[in-house]
Design an enzyme around this catalytic site. Structure first.
Site, PDB file in Angstrom:
ATOM      1  N   CYS A   2      35.707  46.805  45.371  1.00 31.82           N
ATOM      2  CA  CYS A   2      34.861  46.573  46.595  1.00 31.82           C
ATOM      3  C   CYS A   2      33.455  45.856  45.861  1.00 31.82           C
ATOM      4  O   CYS A   2      33.287  45.846  44.710  1.00 31.82           O
ATOM      5  CB  CYS A   2      34.060  47.709  47.056  1.00 31.82           C
ATOM      6  SG  CYS A   2      35.376  48.955  47.635  1.00 31.82           S
ATOM      7  N   ARG A  27      36.639  39.750  42.963  1.00 34.57           N
ATOM      8  CA  ARG A  27      36.732  41.125  42.491  1.00 34.57           C
ATOM      9  C   ARG A  27      37.942  41.899  43.091  1.00 34.57           C
ATOM     10  O   ARG A  27      38.414  42.768  42.857  1.00 34.57           O
ATOM     11  CB  ARG A  27      35.557  42.310  42.983  1.00 34.57           C
ATOM     12  CG  ARG A  27      34.174  41.624  42.368  1.00 34.57           C
ATOM     13  CD  ARG A  27      32.915  42.356  42.803  1.00 34.57           C
ATOM     14  NE  ARG A  27      33.074  43.766  42.615  1.00 34.57           N
ATOM     15  CZ  ARG A  27      32.605  44.626  41.613  1.00 34.57           C
ATOM     16  NH1 ARG A  27      32.275  43.792  40.410  1.00 34.57           N
ATOM     17  NH2 ARG A  27      32.620  45.746  41.583  1.00 34.57           N
ATOM     18  N   TRP A  75      38.074  46.956  48.959  1.00 27.89           N
ATOM     19  CA  TRP A  75      39.452  47.172  48.442  1.00 27.89           C
ATOM     20  C   TRP A  75      39.958  48.598  48.641  1.00 27.89           C
ATOM     21  O   TRP A  75      39.405  49.312  48.143  1.00 27.89           O
ATOM     22  CB  TRP A  75      39.360  46.829  47.062  1.00 27.89           C
ATOM     23  CG  TRP A  75      40.610  46.589  46.208  1.00 27.89           C
ATOM     24  CD1 TRP A  75      41.333  45.389  46.133  1.00 27.89           C
ATOM     25  CD2 TRP A  75      41.270  47.536  45.384  1.00 27.89           C
ATOM     26  NE1 TRP A  75      42.601  45.738  45.355  1.00 27.89           N
ATOM     27  CE2 TRP A  75      42.473  46.953  44.913  1.00 27.89           C
ATOM     28  CE3 TRP A  75      40.762  48.825  44.972  1.00 27.89           C
ATOM     29  CZ2 TRP A  75      43.166  47.691  43.935  1.00 27.89           C
ATOM     30  CZ3 TRP A  75      41.809  49.758  44.097  1.00 27.89           C
ATOM     31  CH2 TRP A  75      43.144  48.930  43.574  1.00 27.89           C
ATOM     32  N   ASN A 101      30.561  50.908  47.119  1.00 26.82           N
ATOM     33  CA  ASN A 101      31.544  50.737  46.270  1.00 26.82           C
ATOM     34  C   ASN A 101      31.846  51.961  45.270  1.00 26.82           C
ATOM     35  O   ASN A 101      30.671  52.487  44.658  1.00 26.82           O
ATOM     36  CB  ASN A 101      31.121  49.554  45.113  1.00 26.82           C
ATOM     37  CG  ASN A 101      32.039  49.294  43.893  1.00 26.82           C
ATOM     38  OD1 ASN A 101      33.020  49.764  44.058  1.00 26.82           O
ATOM     39  ND2 ASN A 101      31.635  48.671  43.359  1.00 26.82           N
ATOM     40  N   GLY A 102      33.159  52.354  45.204  1.00 30.37           N
ATOM     41  CA  GLY A 102      33.189  53.764  44.410  1.00 30.37           C
ATOM     42  C   GLY A 102      34.115  54.600  45.252  1.00 30.37           C
ATOM     43  O   GLY A 102      34.888  54.483  46.095  1.00 30.37           O
ATOM     44  N   GLU A 481      50.936  40.427  27.049  1.00 33.41           N
ATOM     45  CA  GLU A 481      49.939  39.743  27.817  1.00 33.41           C
ATOM     46  C   GLU A 481      50.569  38.568  28.632  1.00 33.41           C
ATOM     47  O   GLU A 481      50.078  38.332  29.808  1.00 33.41           O
ATOM     48  CB  GLU A 481      48.633  39.173  26.838  1.00 33.41           C
ATOM     49  CG  GLU A 481      47.597  38.360  27.499  1.00 33.41           C
ATOM     50  CD  GLU A 481      46.953  39.077  28.623  1.00 33.41           C
ATOM     51  OE1 GLU A 481      47.125  40.347  28.552  1.00 33.41           O
ATOM     52  OE2 GLU A 481      46.144  38.546  29.359  1.00 33.41           O
ATOM     53  N   LYS A 485      50.541  38.039  32.471  1.00 33.57           N
ATOM     54  CA  LYS A 485      49.790  37.054  33.326  1.00 33.57           C
ATOM     55  C   LYS A 485      50.679  36.305  34.341  1.00 33.57           C
ATOM     56  O   LYS A 485      50.495  35.929  35.409  1.00 33.57           O
ATOM     57  CB  LYS A 485      49.502  35.837  32.366  1.00 33.57           C
ATOM     58  CG  LYS A 485      48.302  35.798  31.299  1.00 33.57           C
ATOM     59  CD  LYS A 485      47.023  35.818  32.036  1.00 33.57           C
ATOM     60  CE  LYS A 485      46.632  36.932  32.326  1.00 33.57           C
ATOM     61  NZ  LYS A 485      45.683  37.845  31.941  1.00 33.57           N
ATOM     62  N   GLU A 488      51.103  39.078  37.275  1.00 33.95           N
ATOM     63  CA  GLU A 488      49.773  38.945  38.309  1.00 33.95           C
ATOM     64  C   GLU A 488      49.610  37.844  39.089  1.00 33.95           C
ATOM     65  O   GLU A 488      49.071  38.267  40.215  1.00 33.95           O
ATOM     66  CB  GLU A 488      48.630  39.049  37.219  1.00 33.95           C
ATOM     67  CG  GLU A 488      48.169  39.999  36.367  1.00 33.95           C
ATOM     68  CD  GLU A 488      46.889  39.913  35.468  1.00 33.95           C
ATOM     69  OE1 GLU A 488      46.076  40.554  35.768  1.00 33.95           O
ATOM     70  OE2 GLU A 488      47.067  38.961  34.940  1.00 33.95           O
ATOM     71  N   HIS A 504      69.278  47.816  22.597  1.00 31.38           N
ATOM     72  CA  HIS A 504      69.331  49.049  23.051  1.00 31.38           C
ATOM     73  C   HIS A 504      69.305  49.132  24.466  1.00 31.38           C
ATOM     74  O   HIS A 504      68.821  50.183  25.119  1.00 31.38           O
ATOM     75  CB  HIS A 504      68.282  49.993  22.372  1.00 31.38           C
ATOM     76  CG  HIS A 504      68.291  49.811  20.770  1.00 31.38           C
ATOM     77  ND1 HIS A 504      69.218  50.665  20.085  1.00 31.38           N
ATOM     78  CD2 HIS A 504      67.120  49.322  19.839  1.00 31.38           C
ATOM     79  CE1 HIS A 504      68.933  50.148  18.774  1.00 31.38           C
ATOM     80  NE2 HIS A 504      67.946  49.516  18.743  1.00 31.38           N
ATOM     81  N   LYS A 603      39.414  42.319  39.782  1.00 28.03           N
ATOM     82  CA  LYS A 603      38.718  41.846  38.571  1.00 28.03           C
ATOM     83  C   LYS A 603      38.216  43.071  37.819  1.00 28.03           C
ATOM     84  O   LYS A 603      38.443  43.106  36.773  1.00 28.03           O
ATOM     85  CB  LYS A 603      37.695  41.067  39.067  1.00 28.03           C
ATOM     86  CG  LYS A 603      37.161  40.393  37.761  1.00 28.03           C
ATOM     87  CD  LYS A 603      37.967  39.430  36.970  1.00 28.03           C
ATOM     88  CE  LYS A 603      37.456  38.901  35.701  1.00 28.03           C
ATOM     89  NZ  LYS A 603      38.598  38.225  34.816  1.00 28.03           N
TER      90      LYS A 603
HETATM   91  C1  G6P Z   1      41.747  44.630  35.936  1.00 24.81           C
HETATM   92  C2  G6P Z   1      41.840  43.172  35.626  1.00 24.81           C
HETATM   93  C3  G6P Z   1      42.462  42.933  34.363  1.00 24.81           C
HETATM   94  C4  G6P Z   1      41.596  43.480  33.191  1.00 24.81           C
HETATM   95  C5  G6P Z   1      41.487  45.074  33.385  1.00 24.81           C
HETATM   96  C6  G6P Z   1      40.548  45.616  32.469  1.00 24.81           C
HETATM   97  O1  G6P Z   1      42.969  45.325  36.154  1.00 24.81           O
HETATM   98  O2  G6P Z   1      42.430  42.805  36.449  1.00 24.81           O
HETATM   99  O3  G6P Z   1      42.431  41.447  34.177  1.00 24.81           O
HETATM  100  O4  G6P Z   1      42.362  43.147  31.821  1.00 24.81           O
HETATM  101  O5  G6P Z   1      41.060  45.198  34.869  1.00 24.81           O
HETATM  102  O6  G6P Z   1      39.276  45.271  32.824  1.00 24.81           O
HETATM  103  P1  G6P Z   1      38.232  44.862  31.776  1.00 24.81           P
HETATM  104  O7  G6P Z   1      36.988  44.447  32.447  1.00 24.81           O
HETATM  105  O8  G6P Z   1      37.765  46.461  31.377  1.00 24.81           O
HETATM  106  O9  G6P Z   1      38.667  44.256  30.637  1.00 24.81           O
END
Ligand code: G6P
Length: 608
Positions: A2, A27, A75, A101-102, A481, A485, A488, A504, A603
């Site tokens: 949020c 976000r 969200w 938010n929270g 990673e 990517k 996502e 395995h 985010k």
């Molecule tokens: C969310 C974002 C990711 C990020 C993760 C950790 O899932 O979508 O891209 O790596 O949070 O976020 P931070 O701000 O702690 O790096």
């Protein structure tokens, strides 16, 4: 997650709130709403879906007139992303409106009590209890009602409240969710993130947990939870508005990928003076660093993947045991640590709920804590014993790119420095590594030059339903990673596999329909990786090799290759990930995905 925003000043609030919300879109959200006080009463409009739907409602059913208001992008956590569940929420008599938010953890018991007292709930949210509590406690003294309400809430919250009896006034409170106040000229604002404030002001006040603020167009009064007035520092944000906007790129993600040479340079350059690494920001922590007997690295998402790279590098270079663990596991595991344990916490936003909780737990156990964070003054930065900022600049795209590579850059500085202090590398190796670090920005630029090539390959393979990334050692860490990517932003299933583990079980999935991306930049295990490439080739898979420029043997084994600039093995991940970020980006683009705002993702994950 949020996003909340509030405005009080001399201009119409609704357009400013909508603009602020659009700056918080990154976000992640699934519904939105605004409420504005017109001097007489509070008027509210909400819509599920994108902000555009809310804008259309405001155009059709507005205008929402008034110079004081609050807005929210939701969200969904408690209840579906419907219009009723969207914020703001109104009290039954329309006197109070709240954005939140929270998560209010004890909302169920509050809800039962309030229902029994006759309050009618119109949503399934945890948030709605807040307006009813305000209503219940309000006897003409807003501040008093607010403090009584806050005292009933367990959990995390950044709150913005409007009261019909107080035109031109906003109330906010923060507890374990991000909230920033902005001081303008004849106008004041609040928001979850500084990007929403930048069109109006660069002067901000960072609220601490438990603090309340009363905001009018000419004044901001910050108080502690008992109502004592506090003198807060006003800081000036140096990020400019353009930096937070797209600057001509089609997507923030692409812009941020392209910014990596500059961002990595900002992480490294100020910390190398006369050929030596200087981490004087660490203060007292710098002194005790050489006495550490163990390192624990914890984070979430891509930041965790940066930690996995650091796990390989640090243990090898510094000869110190390193344990890497996702924060959501570490926080509940009762881990063994003491004052000889260095806990490195990595976070772009510095606001990830699990990361914060893990950090608190490690502190509780007596460990020394070091944060690697991008957002200045964020919760993780404030809580840790020492901070190394990554200086990546604002990152807007949900899928992190420069956030991750700058984390790697800072972790490399730390690893080299620690190795030097522990005497596990000699001066020649130290100088070689420092030289390599200094060349990293230009190597990143060379990796970016692979963009056209990565786009061509993406065009060929964007229709795949699933693919594999394989590698060994740091190449494997980069697989994690690279695979994330792709998942996502393109919603294509992929798996990151330690190449030696394929046989395995997973090799059963390999056939002529599979694309296997083989990361083979880690020179020491190149031959081993080549054997794994042969294994998957023998089962009909197509193979894209990612290798060092100097390594031509891949051409006789793989179907195609991406050639990555040559760097020292410990720095491989910083350049190797770049063509794979670009590959993921172009695959998502070919498939028409909403790249900067992937579905279901946020985010900054500020709730558990
Ligand atoms: C969310 C974002 C990711 C990020 C993760 C950790 O899932 O979508 O891209 O790596 O949070 O976020 P931070 O701000 O702690 O790096």
């Amino acid at each position: 997650m949020c996003g909340i925003v509030g405005y009080v000043g001399n201009q119409e609030a609704a357009p400013i709130l909508l603009d602020g919300l659009s700056r918080l879109e990154y976000r992640g959200y699934d519904s939105a709403g605004v409420a504005v006080h017109d001097g007489e009463a509070i008027h509210m409009l909400k819509a599920s879906g994108r902000l555009q739907a809310l804008r259309e409602r405001v155009d059709a059913e507005g205008p929402l007139q008034g110079t004081c208001g609050i807005g929210h992008t939701r969200w969904a956590t408690h209840g579906a992303p419907t219009q009723d569940n969207a914020h703001p929420h109104l009290s039954n008599d329309g006197k109070f409106a709240v954005v939140h938010n929270g998560i209010i953890e004890n909302y169920l018991e509050q809800r039962e009590e309030l229902k029994a007292r006759g309050f009618v709930f119109l949503s399934e949210t945890d948030t709605e209890v807040i307006v009813h509590l305000m209503d219940m406690y309000y006897q003409g003294d807003l501040k008093q009602a607010f403090m009584q309400t806050a005292a009933r809430l367990d959990g995390s919250y950044a709150l913005g409240i409007l009261c019909a009896d107080a035109p031109g006034q906003l109330l906010v409170m923060k507890n374990a969710s991000p909230l920033i106040l902005g001081l303008g000229a004849g106008e004041n604002l609040f928001a979850s993130d500084v990007t929403a404030l930048l069109p109006h002001t660069h002067n901000i006040i960072d609220l601490d947990d438990g603090e309340i603020a009363l905001i009018t167009s000419n004044d901001i009064t910050v108080m502690d939870s008992l109502g004592n007035v506090l003198q807060k520092e006003v800081t000036r944000v140096t990020w400019n508005r353009e930096a937070a906007e797209r600057g001509g790129y089609e997507h923030f993600m692409l812009k941020e990928i392209m910014e990596q040479p500059k961002a990595v340079k900002s992480s490294i350059e100020p910390r190398i003076r006369d050929g030596r690494i200087v981490l004087d920001e660490l203060g007292e922590l710098a002194r005790v660093l050489p006495q550490m007997e163990r390192v624990v690295i914890t984070a979430c998402g891509s930041a965790y993947h940066a930690g996995v790279v650091a796990g390989y590098v640090m243990e090898d270079l510094c000869r110190i045991p390193v344990h890497v663990e996702v924060a959501s596991e570490l926080r509940y595991r009762n881990p063994l640590m003491d004052e000889r344990t260095l806990v490195v916490v990595i976070s772009q936003s510095g606001e990830t709920a699990d990361t914060i909780a893990a950090l608190r737990e490690c502190k509780r156990q007596g460990a020394r804590t070091l944060a690697i964070v991008n957002v200045v003054g964020s919760t993780v930065a404030k809580l840790a014993d020492g901070v190394l900022y990554t200086w990546a600049g604002p990152e807007i795209s949900v899928a992190t790119t420069k956030g991750y590579t700058t984390q790697l850059a800072v972790l490399s500085l730390l690893a080299i420095q620690l190795a030097w202090q522990r005497g596990t590398i000699d001066d020649a190796r130290y100088q070689h590594l420092v030289g390599e670090l200094q060349q990293l920005p230009s190597k990143c630029q060379r990796a970016i030059d692979l963009n056209t090539h990565a786009a061509r390959i993406a065009k060929r393979y964007h229709g795949k339903r699933s693919l594999f990334y394989i590698g060994r050692n740091v190449d494997y860490a980069v697989c994690l990673e690279a695979s994330l990517k792709l998942k996502e932003i393109s919603y294509i299933h992929s798996e990151a596999y330690a190449a030696g583990e394929l046989k395995h079980g997973t090799i059963a999935l390999i056939d002529q329909n599979q694309l296997v991306i083989a990361l083979a930049c880690y020179q020491r295990l190149f031959e081993k990786l080549l054997s794994n490439v042969r294994e998957v080739k023998a089962r009909g898979a197509r193979v894209l090799g990612v290798v060092r420029e100097a390594e031509r043997r891949i051409y006789s084994e793989a179907d195609e290759a991406l050639l990555v600039p040559d760097v020292d093995a410990m720095l491989v991940p910083v350049v190797e990930i770049i063509p794979l970020q670009l590959f993921a980006y172009h695959v998502a683009k070919c498939n028409g995905c909403d790249i900067d705002k992937p579905k279901n993702l946020a985010k900054s994950v500020t709730v558990e």
